[in-house]
Design a protein around this motif. Structure first.
Motif, PDB file in Angstrom:
ATOM      1  N   SER A  48      80.133  27.987  78.112  1.00 15.90           N
ATOM      2  CA  SER A  48      78.513  28.230  78.621  1.00 15.90           C
ATOM      3  C   SER A  48      78.343  28.404  77.835  1.00 15.90           C
ATOM      4  CB  SER A  48      79.006  29.814  79.392  1.00 15.90           C
ATOM      5  OG  SER A  48      80.157  30.997  78.278  1.00 15.90           O
ATOM      6  N   LEU A  49      76.304  29.693  77.873  1.00 15.36           N
ATOM      7  CA  LEU A  49      75.645  29.757  76.756  1.00 15.36           C
ATOM      8  C   LEU A  49      75.788  31.244  77.266  1.00 15.36           C
ATOM      9  CD1 LEU A  49      72.773  27.303  78.139  1.00 15.36           C
ATOM     10  CD2 LEU A  49      74.086  27.348  76.481  1.00 15.36           C
ATOM     11  N   LEU A  50      74.477  31.850  76.169  1.00  9.63           N
ATOM     12  CA  LEU A  50      74.903  33.519  76.199  1.00  9.63           C
ATOM     13  C   LEU A  50      73.534  33.562  75.160  1.00  9.63           C
ATOM     14  CD1 LEU A  50      77.738  35.111  75.381  1.00  9.63           C
ATOM     15  CD2 LEU A  50      76.950  35.189  77.004  1.00  9.63           C
ATOM     16  N   ILE A  51      72.667  34.472  75.064  1.00 10.02           N
ATOM     17  CA  ILE A  51      72.061  35.342  74.886  1.00 10.02           C
ATOM     18  C   ILE A  51      72.015  36.291  74.359  1.00 10.02           C
ATOM     19  CG2 ILE A  51      68.844  36.142  74.304  1.00 10.02           C
ATOM     20  CD1 ILE A  51      68.811  34.337  76.647  1.00 10.02           C
ATOM     21  N   GLN A  52      72.415  36.759  73.030  1.00 16.72           N
ATOM     22  CA  GLN A  52      73.141  37.220  72.259  1.00 16.72           C
ATOM     23  C   GLN A  52      72.408  38.135  70.656  1.00 16.72           C
ATOM     24  OE1 GLN A  52      74.943  40.517  72.154  1.00 16.72           O
ATOM     25  NE2 GLN A  52      75.744  39.421  73.900  1.00 16.72           N
ATOM     26  N   GLU A  53      72.347  39.046  70.049  1.00 20.13           N
ATOM     27  CA  GLU A  53      72.100  39.455  68.594  1.00 20.13           C
ATOM     28  C   GLU A  53      72.564  37.855  67.586  1.00 20.13           C
ATOM     29  OE1 GLU A  53      73.138  42.662  64.958  1.00 20.13           O
ATOM     30  OE2 GLU A  53      73.335  43.271  67.037  1.00 20.13           O
ATOM     31  N   ASN A  54      71.838  37.702  66.497  1.00 17.60           N
ATOM     32  CA  ASN A  54      72.072  36.736  66.116  1.00 17.60           C
ATOM     33  C   ASN A  54      71.817  37.716  63.989  1.00 17.60           C
ATOM     34  OD1 ASN A  54      69.479  37.461  65.372  1.00 17.60           O
ATOM     35  ND2 ASN A  54      68.599  35.170  65.972  1.00 17.60           N
ATOM     36  N   ALA A  55      72.539  38.491  64.156  1.00 19.99           N
ATOM     37  CA  ALA A  55      71.798  39.266  63.309  1.00 19.99           C
ATOM     38  C   ALA A  55      72.590  39.118  62.400  1.00 19.99           C
ATOM     39  CB  ALA A  55      70.853  40.899  62.852  1.00 19.99           C
ATOM     40  N   ASP A  56      74.044  40.306  63.176  1.00 15.33           N
ATOM     41  CA  ASP A  56      75.153  40.800  62.412  1.00 15.33           C
ATOM     42  C   ASP A  56      76.718  39.889  62.970  1.00 15.33           C
ATOM     43  OD1 ASP A  56      77.667  41.879  61.843  1.00 15.33           O
ATOM     44  OD2 ASP A  56      77.327  43.592  62.170  1.00 15.33           O
ATOM     45  N   PRO A  57      77.044  38.668  62.697  1.00 14.31           N
ATOM     46  CA  PRO A  57      78.138  38.116  62.420  1.00 14.31           C
ATOM     47  C   PRO A  57      79.633  38.364  63.328  1.00 14.31           C
ATOM     48  CG  PRO A  57      78.138  38.239  60.551  1.00 14.31           C
ATOM     49  CD  PRO A  57      77.116  39.157  60.921  1.00 14.31           C
ATOM     50  N   THR A  58      79.415  39.925  62.909  1.00 15.07           N
ATOM     51  CA  THR A  58      80.719  40.840  63.468  1.00 15.07           C
ATOM     52  C   THR A  58      80.340  41.144  65.402  1.00 15.07           C
ATOM     53  OG1 THR A  58      79.792  42.682  63.151  1.00 15.07           O
ATOM     54  CG2 THR A  58      81.348  42.321  61.834  1.00 15.07           C
ATOM     55  N   VAL A  59      79.446  40.979  65.739  1.00 10.80           N
ATOM     56  CA  VAL A  59      79.389  40.429  67.135  1.00 10.80           C
ATOM     57  C   VAL A  59      79.622  40.002  67.966  1.00 10.80           C
ATOM     58  CG1 VAL A  59      77.365  40.859  68.781  1.00 10.80           C
ATOM     59  CG2 VAL A  59      76.899  41.795  66.943  1.00 10.80           C
ATOM     60  N   ARG A  60      79.702  38.485  67.256  1.00  6.31           N
ATOM     61  CA  ARG A  60      80.280  37.704  67.933  1.00  6.31           C
ATOM     62  C   ARG A  60      82.184  37.349  67.871  1.00  6.31           C
ATOM     63  NH1 ARG A  60      76.285  35.593  64.755  1.00  6.31           N
ATOM     64  NH2 ARG A  60      77.045  34.907  63.280  1.00  6.31           N
ATOM     65  N   THR A  61      82.022  37.877  66.581  1.00  9.02           N
ATOM     66  CA  THR A  61      83.835  38.569  66.327  1.00  9.02           C
ATOM     67  C   THR A  61      84.114  38.903  68.164  1.00  9.02           C
ATOM     68  OG1 THR A  61      84.008  37.706  64.473  1.00  9.02           O
ATOM     69  CG2 THR A  61      85.982  39.165  65.057  1.00  9.02           C
ATOM     70  N   ASP A  62      83.557  40.344  67.640  1.00  6.95           N
ATOM     71  CA  ASP A  62      84.183  40.945  68.762  1.00  6.95           C
ATOM     72  C   ASP A  62      83.903  40.591  70.622  1.00  6.95           C
ATOM     73  OD1 ASP A  62      84.773  42.837  67.096  1.00  6.95           O
ATOM     74  OD2 ASP A  62      82.917  44.417  67.637  1.00  6.95           O
ATOM     75  N   MET A  63      82.581  40.000  70.013  1.00  5.63           N
ATOM     76  CA  MET A  63      82.154  39.150  71.171  1.00  5.63           C
ATOM     77  C   MET A  63      83.764  38.130  72.354  1.00  5.63           C
ATOM     78  SD  MET A  63      79.456  39.958  73.535  1.00  5.63           S
ATOM     79  CE  MET A  63      79.348  38.502  74.536  1.00  5.63           C
ATOM     80  N   GLU A  64      84.153  37.446  71.777  1.00  2.00           N
ATOM     81  CA  GLU A  64      85.206  36.665  71.542  1.00  2.00           C
ATOM     82  C   GLU A  64      86.641  37.312  71.227  1.00  2.00           C
ATOM     83  OE1 GLU A  64      84.857  34.769  67.836  1.00  2.00           O
ATOM     84  OE2 GLU A  64      83.115  33.539  67.579  1.00  2.00           O
ATOM     85  N   ARG A  65      86.875  38.186  71.071  1.00  5.95           N
ATOM     86  CA  ARG A  65      87.820  38.887  70.581  1.00  5.95           C
ATOM     87  C   ARG A  65      87.927  39.767  72.080  1.00  5.95           C
ATOM     88  NH1 ARG A  65      88.799  42.110  65.359  1.00  5.95           N
ATOM     89  NH2 ARG A  65      89.061  40.171  63.957  1.00  5.95           N
ATOM     90  N   PHE A  66      86.800  40.126  73.343  1.00  9.58           N
ATOM     91  CA  PHE A  66      87.153  41.010  74.443  1.00  9.58           C
ATOM     92  C   PHE A  66      87.019  40.047  75.223  1.00  9.58           C
ATOM     93  CE2 PHE A  66      84.458  41.658  78.190  1.00  9.58           C
ATOM     94  CZ  PHE A  66      84.573  42.299  78.246  1.00  9.58           C
ATOM     95  N   PHE A  67      86.385  38.560  74.630  1.00  8.01           N
ATOM     96  CA  PHE A  67      86.707  37.127  76.191  1.00  8.01           C
ATOM     97  C   PHE A  67      88.343  37.331  76.393  1.00  8.01           C
ATOM     98  CE2 PHE A  67      82.461  37.315  77.235  1.00  8.01           C
ATOM     99  CZ  PHE A  67      82.654  37.353  78.095  1.00  8.01           C
ATOM    100  N   GLU A  68      89.013  36.946  75.039  1.00  6.88           N
ATOM    101  CA  GLU A  68      90.096  36.693  74.830  1.00  6.88           C
ATOM    102  C   GLU A  68      90.916  37.459  75.285  1.00  6.88           C
ATOM    103  OE1 GLU A  68      92.002  34.608  73.321  1.00  6.88           O
ATOM    104  OE2 GLU A  68      90.266  32.890  72.742  1.00  6.88           O
ATOM    105  N   ARG A  69      91.150  39.184  75.202  1.00  2.00           N
ATOM    106  CA  ARG A  69      91.706  39.805  76.448  1.00  2.00           C
ATOM    107  C   ARG A  69      91.380  39.531  78.048  1.00  2.00           C
ATOM    108  NH1 ARG A  69      89.449  43.111  71.852  1.00  2.00           N
ATOM    109  NH2 ARG A  69      88.325  44.361  73.187  1.00  2.00           N
TER     110      ARG A  69
END
Length: 138
Positions: A48-69
């Motif tokens: 899929s596609l998302l528009i998301q924050e591109n400054a802090d890579p921990t945002v991506r980590t948290d997004m990935e973990r959220f969807f895993e749960r």
């Protein structure tokens, strides 16, 4: 009014968010469209596609973990012909987007300061994902 259409492939190596802002911006900049609307479309049912924050890579980590749960593997899905990550991938894609619309001004996407466009790969194995870009405007 003018229209432009383009396809590109994004290789993935694993589940996760892949920043595709650069290739999209480079293509758009060469189209000669000053003001318009850009559509970004992912031609897959397990990405899929998302528009998301591109400054802090921990945002991506948290997004990935959220969807895993939210849509875990091994949760007793009926659809499992392509492996244990397939049905969770479809669920994650259904909860996000396969198409984005982004306004264009002066030949550039009007993304916010901290926004980027990401392909969200929901499958564990490497894939080649096709993204379609369509822009119309003056």
């Amino acid at each position: 009014m003018r229209q432009a259409l383009h396809r590109f492939t994004q290789a993935t190596t694993r589940k996760g968010l892949y920043d595709v802002t650069g290739p999209i911006a480079r293509w758009l900049g060469g189209q000669g469209i000053g003001t318009g609307l850009l559509t970004v479309f992912c031609r897959h049912t397990s990405a899929s596609l998302l528009i998301q924050e591109n400054a802090d890579p921990t945002v991506r980590t948290d997004m990935e973990r959220f969807f895993e749960r939210l849509a875990p593997e091994g949760a007793g899905y009926v659809h499992d012909l392509e492996g244990p990550d397939d049905m969770p991938a479809h669920l994650r894609a259904a909860l996000t987007q396969t198409s984005l619309s982004v306004p264009v001004e002066d030949g550039r996407m009007l993304l916010g300061t901290w926004q980027g466009i990401y392909l969200f790969e929901h499958r564990a194995a490497p894939h080649r994902r096709e993204i379609v870009l369509h822009c119309w405007g003056d």
